[in-house]
Design a protein around this motif. Structure first.
Motif, PDB file in Angstrom:
ATOM      1  N   TRP A 228      -2.200  21.581   1.617  1.00 20.09           N
ATOM      2  CA  TRP A 228      -2.163  21.892   3.005  1.00 20.09           C
ATOM      3  C   TRP A 228      -1.092  22.582   3.512  1.00 20.09           C
ATOM      4  O   TRP A 228      -1.163  23.895   4.263  1.00 20.09           O
ATOM      5  CB  TRP A 228      -2.314  20.552   3.723  1.00 20.09           C
ATOM      6  CG  TRP A 228      -3.641  19.823   3.487  1.00 20.09           C
ATOM      7  CD1 TRP A 228      -3.808  18.644   3.047  1.00 20.09           C
ATOM      8  CD2 TRP A 228      -4.896  20.293   4.285  1.00 20.09           C
ATOM      9  NE1 TRP A 228      -5.029  18.221   3.056  1.00 20.09           N
ATOM     10  CE2 TRP A 228      -5.787  19.188   3.861  1.00 20.09           C
ATOM     11  CE3 TRP A 228      -5.157  21.362   4.957  1.00 20.09           C
ATOM     12  CZ2 TRP A 228      -7.092  19.458   4.246  1.00 20.09           C
ATOM     13  CZ3 TRP A 228      -6.633  21.382   5.543  1.00 20.09           C
ATOM     14  CH2 TRP A 228      -7.604  20.298   5.305  1.00 20.09           C
ATOM     15  N   LEU A 229       0.160  22.420   3.184  1.00 23.97           N
ATOM     16  CA  LEU A 229       1.217  23.196   3.585  1.00 23.97           C
ATOM     17  C   LEU A 229       1.042  24.783   3.132  1.00 23.97           C
ATOM     18  O   LEU A 229       1.407  25.621   3.825  1.00 23.97           O
ATOM     19  CB  LEU A 229       2.525  22.637   3.133  1.00 23.97           C
ATOM     20  CG  LEU A 229       3.910  23.076   3.402  1.00 23.97           C
ATOM     21  CD1 LEU A 229       3.930  23.162   4.950  1.00 23.97           C
ATOM     22  CD2 LEU A 229       5.186  22.561   2.899  1.00 23.97           C
ATOM     23  N   LYS A 230       0.850  24.795   1.948  1.00 25.40           N
ATOM     24  CA  LYS A 230       0.695  26.220   1.580  1.00 25.40           C
ATOM     25  C   LYS A 230      -0.371  27.091   2.165  1.00 25.40           C
ATOM     26  O   LYS A 230      -0.247  28.282   2.399  1.00 25.40           O
ATOM     27  CB  LYS A 230       0.550  26.143  -0.215  1.00 25.40           C
ATOM     28  CG  LYS A 230       0.493  27.699  -0.711  1.00 25.40           C
ATOM     29  CD  LYS A 230       0.642  27.267  -2.292  1.00 25.40           C
ATOM     30  CE  LYS A 230       0.407  28.572  -2.862  1.00 25.40           C
ATOM     31  NZ  LYS A 230       0.540  28.555  -4.251  1.00 25.40           N
ATOM     32  N   LEU A 231      -1.356  26.243   2.636  1.00 31.05           N
ATOM     33  CA  LEU A 231      -2.407  27.219   2.886  1.00 31.05           C
ATOM     34  C   LEU A 231      -2.037  27.158   4.477  1.00 31.05           C
ATOM     35  O   LEU A 231      -2.179  28.390   4.971  1.00 31.05           O
ATOM     36  CB  LEU A 231      -3.720  26.231   3.171  1.00 31.05           C
ATOM     37  CG  LEU A 231      -4.786  26.682   3.938  1.00 31.05           C
ATOM     38  CD1 LEU A 231      -5.412  27.927   3.453  1.00 31.05           C
ATOM     39  CD2 LEU A 231      -5.922  25.542   4.232  1.00 31.05           C
ATOM     40  N   TYR A 232      -1.469  26.324   5.306  1.00 30.36           N
ATOM     41  CA  TYR A 232      -0.975  26.815   6.510  1.00 30.36           C
ATOM     42  C   TYR A 232      -0.097  27.930   6.610  1.00 30.36           C
ATOM     43  O   TYR A 232      -0.311  28.683   7.462  1.00 30.36           O
ATOM     44  CB  TYR A 232      -0.358  25.584   7.249  1.00 30.36           C
ATOM     45  CG  TYR A 232      -1.180  24.096   7.284  1.00 30.36           C
ATOM     46  CD1 TYR A 232      -2.627  24.476   7.615  1.00 30.36           C
ATOM     47  CD2 TYR A 232      -0.659  23.068   7.281  1.00 30.36           C
ATOM     48  CE1 TYR A 232      -3.318  23.211   7.817  1.00 30.36           C
ATOM     49  CE2 TYR A 232      -1.460  21.854   7.673  1.00 30.36           C
ATOM     50  CZ  TYR A 232      -2.977  22.142   7.658  1.00 30.36           C
ATOM     51  OH  TYR A 232      -3.512  20.774   7.859  1.00 30.36           O
ATOM     52  N   PHE A 233       0.818  27.847   5.605  1.00 31.87           N
ATOM     53  CA  PHE A 233       1.771  28.689   5.860  1.00 31.87           C
ATOM     54  C   PHE A 233       1.481  30.135   5.298  1.00 31.87           C
ATOM     55  O   PHE A 233       1.885  31.150   5.964  1.00 31.87           O
ATOM     56  CB  PHE A 233       3.133  28.184   4.921  1.00 31.87           C
ATOM     57  CG  PHE A 233       4.578  29.307   5.239  1.00 31.87           C
ATOM     58  CD1 PHE A 233       4.851  29.567   6.368  1.00 31.87           C
ATOM     59  CD2 PHE A 233       5.083  29.707   4.064  1.00 31.87           C
ATOM     60  CE1 PHE A 233       5.925  30.201   6.768  1.00 31.87           C
ATOM     61  CE2 PHE A 233       6.412  30.362   4.325  1.00 31.87           C
ATOM     62  CZ  PHE A 233       6.836  30.611   5.708  1.00 31.87           C
ATOM     63  N   GLN A 234       0.455  30.202   4.384  1.00 36.35           N
ATOM     64  CA  GLN A 234       0.030  31.444   4.040  1.00 36.35           C
ATOM     65  C   GLN A 234      -1.003  31.925   5.257  1.00 36.35           C
ATOM     66  O   GLN A 234      -0.807  33.290   5.397  1.00 36.35           O
ATOM     67  CB  GLN A 234      -1.105  30.994   3.016  1.00 36.35           C
ATOM     68  CG  GLN A 234      -1.774  32.411   2.639  1.00 36.35           C
ATOM     69  CD  GLN A 234      -1.378  33.297   1.828  1.00 36.35           C
ATOM     70  OE1 GLN A 234       0.068  33.199   1.627  1.00 36.35           O
ATOM     71  NE2 GLN A 234      -2.147  34.270   1.292  1.00 36.35           N
ATOM     72  N   MET A 235      -1.608  31.101   6.020  1.00 32.61           N
ATOM     73  CA  MET A 235      -2.211  31.834   7.206  1.00 32.61           C
ATOM     74  C   MET A 235      -1.254  32.328   7.925  1.00 32.61           C
ATOM     75  O   MET A 235      -1.486  33.100   8.700  1.00 32.61           O
ATOM     76  CB  MET A 235      -3.044  30.764   7.882  1.00 32.61           C
ATOM     77  CG  MET A 235      -4.451  30.365   6.940  1.00 32.61           C
ATOM     78  SD  MET A 235      -5.642  29.446   7.875  1.00 32.61           S
ATOM     79  CE  MET A 235      -4.829  27.965   8.004  1.00 32.61           C
ATOM     80  N   ALA A 236      -0.068  31.596   8.506  1.00 30.45           N
ATOM     81  CA  ALA A 236       0.791  31.930   9.415  1.00 30.45           C
ATOM     82  C   ALA A 236       1.649  33.255   9.103  1.00 30.45           C
ATOM     83  O   ALA A 236       2.118  34.039   9.652  1.00 30.45           O
ATOM     84  CB  ALA A 236       1.756  30.881   9.600  1.00 30.45           C
TER      85      ALA A 236
END
Length: 374
Positions: A228-236
């Motif tokens: 989840w963290l990697k996905l969030y930061f990737q989108m950001a």
């Protein structure tokens, strides 16, 4: 929303010097292997030589039964629009919905500790800290460790009265399963037995592997906190109109985030929160609230409790200072941030725990500051 990590090159088998630092001394003689698995109606029983038996409830349908958990997504999660950008390879709404449903189906709870009288919360912290150290020694990916952590917590939730002497066997077996799920070239069974320094042997790990897989009903693909963290930061971090699958994460910032997440996941109270809430709370300590809400789909009130709980851990990470990227042999530069690394997490955890206690119990005023009662 993870993909199989395929970028890790096969590690040289003669790296005994690096592996040696994660072993623990043990002089026990080789005992008789764990006895045969006995199937009695709808129970799977494992009788240990020196350990009490572990009884695991199983389905009469066997491995082809329904998923372990049949939880429908809440109306709240269905109403919220997908924060994912437009995807050229699929529907962002469908992808997001499947991720949320998976999050709810793979349930975890710290209540498992009540089912094992001989196990203390700190024992879980010590075990996971050791698994992080093993992961770095074998240059395993972060997702591999977090899969192992999820398997361990969910497995313990299915059990009753597990003795503390079994924790290391369960932990290394969970990491063994996770590495086969995630790594292109997972460590061999002999290497997993090696890091226990003779405490457990290959046949014992194999038997425990079957026990764990049966208890989890072969549900081995959760959305972990780090995914989840990697996905969030990737989108950001994405550029406009770029593909979500194209890595664009600033590595130096990402490793700071993952260190905070690592520290939090060692504490048993992290299991009070959904993984996506835990990851969003980590993100909120590095980004503005508006950006966090945009990429996570979670409003402030949905994560505030977790953000407040995480405050002592943030202070502990700040007390230690910034972490630097490590170089690994045969690991590409662009993949370094995805390798699980270890630091002195137990000292950091102790520091955070003291801060947490102090915040709950304010320091009493000096005698000269106390109000007069006469």
């Amino acid at each position: 929303m993870t993909r199989r990590s395929g970028r890790l090159q096969k590690r040289s088998e003669n790296a005994s010097g690096q592996k040696g630092k994660v072993t623990k001394q043990c002089s026990r003689k080789k005992l008789q292997p764990l006895s045969k698995l006995q199937c009695e109606k709808n129970q799977l029983v494992l009788d240990g030589v020196t350990n009490p038996c572990i009884v695991i409830e199983t389905s009469e349908k066997g491995f082809d039964s329904e998923p372990a958990y049949a939880v429908l997504p809440s109306a709240d999660s269905l109403i919220r629009p997908s924060p994912l950008p437009h995807l050229g390879w699929g529907s962002s709404d469908d992808v997001w919905l499947k991720m949320v449903i998976r999050e709810q189906n793979y349930r975890h709870s710290k209540s498992f500790i009540q089912k094992h009288p001989s196990i203390q919360p700190k024992m879980r912290s010590i075990l996971l800290d050791w698994l992080i150290e093993v992961s770095e020694a074998y240059t395993l990916h972060r997702q591999t460790f977090y899969l192992a952590q999820d398997y361990f917590d969910r497995f313990m939730l299915t059990q009753n009265g597990v003795e503390k002497s079994m924790l290391q066997l369960i932990g290394i077996t969970c990491l063994f399963i996770a590495s086969k799920m995630e790594e292109a070239c997972p460590p061999k069974l002999s290497q997993m037995a090696y890091v226990t320094a003779g405490t457990y042997y290959e046949d014992e790990i194999l038997q425990m592997e079957l026990i764990i897989l049966k208890a989890l009903k072969w549900n081995l693909c959760p959305e972990t906190a780090v995914s989840w963290l990697k996905l969030y930061f990737q989108m950001a971090s994405m550029n406009t109109n770029s593909d979500l699958l194209e890595p664009q994460i600033p590595q130096d910032v990402y490793v700071q985030m993952t260190r905070l997440l690592d520290l939090c996941i060692l504490h048993i109270n992290s299991l009070d929160f959904q993984y996506r809430v835990l990851a969003a709370s980590v993100l909120s300590h590095f980004m503005k609230q508006e950006a966090v809400e945009k990429v996570t789909g979670l409003p402030k009130d949905a994560i505030q409790l977790c953000v407040n709980w995480m405050a002592p851990f943030v202070e502990s990470v700040g007390w230690v200072g910034r972490v630097t990227l490590k170089d690994f042999v045969k690991v590409k530069t662009e993949d370094r941030h995805n390798i699980q690394t270890h630091t002195d997490y137990m000292t950091m955890l102790e520091y955070a725990s003291k801060k947490e206690v102090n915040s709950q119990f304010p320091t009493p005023p000096n005698s000269t500051e106390k109000p007069c009662t006469h």
